[in-house]
Design a protein around this motif. Structure first.
Motif, PDB file in Angstrom:
ATOM      1  N   LYS A  45       0.730  -1.019   0.104  1.00 56.38           N
ATOM      2  CA  LYS A  45      -0.011  -0.040  -0.092  1.00 56.38           C
ATOM      3  C   LYS A  45       0.702   1.213  -0.065  1.00 56.38           C
ATOM      4  O   LYS A  45       0.463   2.308  -0.731  1.00 56.38           O
ATOM      5  CB  LYS A  45      -0.879  -0.170   1.126  1.00 56.38           C
ATOM      6  CG  LYS A  45      -2.169  -0.919   0.959  1.00 56.38           C
ATOM      7  CD  LYS A  45      -3.065  -0.823   2.123  1.00 56.38           C
ATOM      8  CE  LYS A  45      -4.244  -1.820   1.867  1.00 56.38           C
ATOM      9  NZ  LYS A  45      -5.350  -1.365   0.592  1.00 56.38           N
ATOM     10  N   GLN A  49       1.048   4.051  -2.904  1.00 54.23           N
ATOM     11  CA  GLN A  49       0.818   5.424  -2.690  1.00 54.23           C
ATOM     12  C   GLN A  49       1.942   6.181  -3.263  1.00 54.23           C
ATOM     13  O   GLN A  49       1.916   7.311  -3.916  1.00 54.23           O
ATOM     14  CB  GLN A  49       0.868   5.894  -1.195  1.00 54.23           C
ATOM     15  CG  GLN A  49      -0.534   5.251  -0.548  1.00 54.23           C
ATOM     16  CD  GLN A  49      -0.552   5.579   0.937  1.00 54.23           C
ATOM     17  OE1 GLN A  49       0.188   5.716   1.618  1.00 54.23           O
ATOM     18  NE2 GLN A  49      -1.677   4.913   1.589  1.00 54.23           N
ATOM     19  N   SER A  53       1.957   8.764  -6.374  1.00 51.24           N
ATOM     20  CA  SER A  53       2.206  10.249  -6.192  1.00 51.24           C
ATOM     21  C   SER A  53       3.266  10.723  -7.259  1.00 51.24           C
ATOM     22  O   SER A  53       3.388  11.837  -7.847  1.00 51.24           O
ATOM     23  CB  SER A  53       3.022  10.570  -5.027  1.00 51.24           C
ATOM     24  OG  SER A  53       1.834  10.230  -3.728  1.00 51.24           O
ATOM     25  N   GLU A  56       1.259  11.344 -10.577  1.00 47.60           N
ATOM     26  CA  GLU A  56       0.615  12.651 -10.567  1.00 47.60           C
ATOM     27  C   GLU A  56       1.694  13.849 -10.768  1.00 47.60           C
ATOM     28  O   GLU A  56       1.494  14.896 -11.383  1.00 47.60           O
ATOM     29  CB  GLU A  56      -0.091  12.774  -9.197  1.00 47.60           C
ATOM     30  CG  GLU A  56      -1.410  11.756  -9.155  1.00 47.60           C
ATOM     31  CD  GLU A  56      -1.945  11.875  -7.858  1.00 47.60           C
ATOM     32  OE1 GLU A  56      -1.453  12.226  -6.881  1.00 47.60           O
ATOM     33  OE2 GLU A  56      -3.305  11.924  -7.947  1.00 47.60           O
ATOM     34  N   GLU A  78      -9.516   4.063 -10.351  1.00 44.17           N
ATOM     35  CA  GLU A  78     -10.439   4.611  -9.316  1.00 44.17           C
ATOM     36  C   GLU A  78     -11.628   3.989  -9.429  1.00 44.17           C
ATOM     37  O   GLU A  78     -12.244   3.700 -10.546  1.00 44.17           O
ATOM     38  CB  GLU A  78     -10.733   6.259  -9.331  1.00 44.17           C
ATOM     39  CG  GLU A  78      -9.694   7.020  -9.019  1.00 44.17           C
ATOM     40  CD  GLU A  78     -10.305   8.525  -9.041  1.00 44.17           C
ATOM     41  OE1 GLU A  78      -9.471   9.463  -8.834  1.00 44.17           O
ATOM     42  OE2 GLU A  78     -11.002   8.723  -9.644  1.00 44.17           O
ATOM     43  N   PRO A  80     -15.158   3.913  -7.423  1.00 44.95           N
ATOM     44  CA  PRO A  80     -15.937   4.603  -6.424  1.00 44.95           C
ATOM     45  C   PRO A  80     -16.569   3.697  -5.258  1.00 44.95           C
ATOM     46  O   PRO A  80     -16.678   3.971  -4.459  1.00 44.95           O
ATOM     47  CB  PRO A  80     -16.966   5.473  -7.392  1.00 44.95           C
ATOM     48  CG  PRO A  80     -16.081   5.702  -8.704  1.00 44.95           C
ATOM     49  CD  PRO A  80     -15.429   4.341  -8.845  1.00 44.95           C
ATOM     50  N   GLY A  83     -14.204   2.819  -2.785  1.00 42.34           N
ATOM     51  CA  GLY A  83     -13.821   3.807  -1.838  1.00 42.34           C
ATOM     52  C   GLY A  83     -13.513   5.105  -2.599  1.00 42.34           C
ATOM     53  O   GLY A  83     -12.896   5.115  -3.655  1.00 42.34           O
ATOM     54  N   GLU A  84     -13.857   6.171  -1.831  1.00 46.41           N
ATOM     55  CA  GLU A  84     -13.844   7.793  -2.433  1.00 46.41           C
ATOM     56  C   GLU A  84     -12.190   7.669  -2.524  1.00 46.41           C
ATOM     57  O   GLU A  84     -11.683   8.623  -3.295  1.00 46.41           O
ATOM     58  CB  GLU A  84     -14.373   8.685  -1.428  1.00 46.41           C
ATOM     59  CG  GLU A  84     -16.036   8.688  -1.455  1.00 46.41           C
ATOM     60  CD  GLU A  84     -16.349   9.859  -0.599  1.00 46.41           C
ATOM     61  OE1 GLU A  84     -15.564  10.649  -0.061  1.00 46.41           O
ATOM     62  OE2 GLU A  84     -17.429   9.762  -0.675  1.00 46.41           O
ATOM     63  N   ASP A  85     -11.528   7.359  -1.735  1.00 43.81           N
ATOM     64  CA  ASP A  85      -9.792   7.582  -1.820  1.00 43.81           C
ATOM     65  C   ASP A  85      -9.077   6.352  -2.247  1.00 43.81           C
ATOM     66  O   ASP A  85      -7.834   6.260  -2.311  1.00 43.81           O
ATOM     67  CB  ASP A  85      -9.153   7.670  -0.292  1.00 43.81           C
ATOM     68  CG  ASP A  85      -9.541   6.358   0.548  1.00 43.81           C
ATOM     69  OD1 ASP A  85     -10.497   5.674   0.121  1.00 43.81           O
ATOM     70  OD2 ASP A  85      -8.990   6.337   1.772  1.00 43.81           O
ATOM     71  N   TYR A  86      -9.913   5.531  -3.095  1.00 44.02           N
ATOM     72  CA  TYR A  86      -9.298   4.435  -3.768  1.00 44.02           C
ATOM     73  C   TYR A  86      -8.602   4.960  -5.020  1.00 44.02           C
ATOM     74  O   TYR A  86      -9.214   5.401  -5.938  1.00 44.02           O
ATOM     75  CB  TYR A  86     -10.501   3.314  -4.228  1.00 44.02           C
ATOM     76  CG  TYR A  86      -9.763   1.995  -4.932  1.00 44.02           C
ATOM     77  CD1 TYR A  86      -9.634   1.038  -4.200  1.00 44.02           C
ATOM     78  CD2 TYR A  86      -9.662   2.138  -5.993  1.00 44.02           C
ATOM     79  CE1 TYR A  86      -9.273  -0.113  -4.818  1.00 44.02           C
ATOM     80  CE2 TYR A  86      -9.348   0.800  -6.822  1.00 44.02           C
ATOM     81  CZ  TYR A  86      -8.955  -0.314  -5.976  1.00 44.02           C
ATOM     82  OH  TYR A  86      -8.432  -1.359  -6.477  1.00 44.02           O
ATOM     83  N   ARG A  87      -7.220   4.751  -5.246  1.00 49.10           N
ATOM     84  CA  ARG A  87      -6.435   5.439  -6.413  1.00 49.10           C
ATOM     85  C   ARG A  87      -5.307   4.296  -6.325  1.00 49.10           C
ATOM     86  O   ARG A  87      -4.446   4.383  -5.568  1.00 49.10           O
ATOM     87  CB  ARG A  87      -6.315   6.737  -6.185  1.00 49.10           C
ATOM     88  CG  ARG A  87      -5.519   7.299  -7.420  1.00 49.10           C
ATOM     89  CD  ARG A  87      -5.318   8.750  -7.475  1.00 49.10           C
ATOM     90  NE  ARG A  87      -6.673   9.450  -7.922  1.00 49.10           N
ATOM     91  CZ  ARG A  87      -6.477  10.846  -8.435  1.00 49.10           C
ATOM     92  NH1 ARG A  87      -5.392  11.536  -8.360  1.00 49.10           N
ATOM     93  NH2 ARG A  87      -7.592  11.383  -8.845  1.00 49.10           N
TER      94      ARG A  87
END
Length: 224
Positions: A45, A49, A53, A56, A78, A80, A83-87
């Motif tokens: 995980k 992340q 990053s 992006e 993503e 939805p 989860g909203e923060d799933y990326r």
């Protein structure tokens, strides 16, 4: 001391040593299982992340593709419903290193938004488990694929538990997957479609079968 009096003592010592060895072996096994279930996920995980990053930042600098230590990447996923923060980043290829940092993009399959089949693999347990919740997905759920310029929105046409196949069933990554089982789950058999396929292990602790979900492109929008 007589031989007779030493024999029971030696026997008890042997049993004690054997017991210690078994306890240590058990702890080693438990430690390995704990690492596989929890340790690899924590590490992966963090890798996800970090890779997201870097992608992006590369986009912000005008670059389309970024090279990480786990492989090259040019897209983020993503979902939805999960989860909203799933990326989660998409790495090229399906090596252990790529799958340990996000989704793996099957070599030779279509890219994001392209005609054909954008086929992805991801772990269901351990190593970040990006598809842990695949069984919860339903037809119509969105899969959003972000690239530097565009976000491609796919809608699932099958649910996460609708199709389970042997790991040898490579037809699921074909440009137009055609199920050899009559009446089996498959995308609409129309040429020129822009499809997505998600694949993961159907069993939690062994890898004989795969859980498959299909989707199709429904819209495009600028990436914000």
């Amino acid at each position: 001391m007589s031989t007779e009096s030493q024999t029971p003592h030696r026997g008890r010592r042997s049993v004690f040593v054997a017991g210690i060895v078994m306890v240590v072996a058990g702890l080693v096994v438990l430690g390995y299982v704990a690492w596989e279930l929890y340790g690899t996920t924590i590490v992966s995980k963090q890798r996800q992340q970090d890779a997201a990053s870097r992608i992006e930042r590369a986009w912000g600098s005008g670059e389309t593709t970024v090279t990480t230590e786990f492989g090259s990447a040019e897209a983020l996923i993503e979902i939805p419903r999960i989860g909203e923060d799933y990326r989660v980043p998409v790495l090229e290829g399906t090596s252990d290193r790529a799958l340990g940092a996000g989704f793996g993009h099957f070599d030779g399959t279509a890219g994001p938004g392209e005609v054909g089949n954008f086929a992805l693999a991801g772990h269901r347990v351990t190593h970040g488990e990006p598809l842990h919740d695949l069984p919860e997905l339903r037809p119509g759920d969105e899969i959003r694929v972000l690239t530097r310029e565009k976000t491609y929105v796919y809608a699932l046409t099958s649910g996460g538990e609708d199709l389970i196949v042997p790991f040898t069933s490579i037809w699921v990554t074909d440009p137009l997957p055609d199920n050899p089982v009559r009446g089996g789950v498959e995308p609409d058999q129309k040429k020129g479609q822009r499809l997505i396929t998600l694949t993961t292990c159907s069993e939690l602790f062994h890898t004989d079968n795969r859980m498959i979900a299909f989707g199709k492109l429904v819209s495009e929008e600028p990436t914000r």
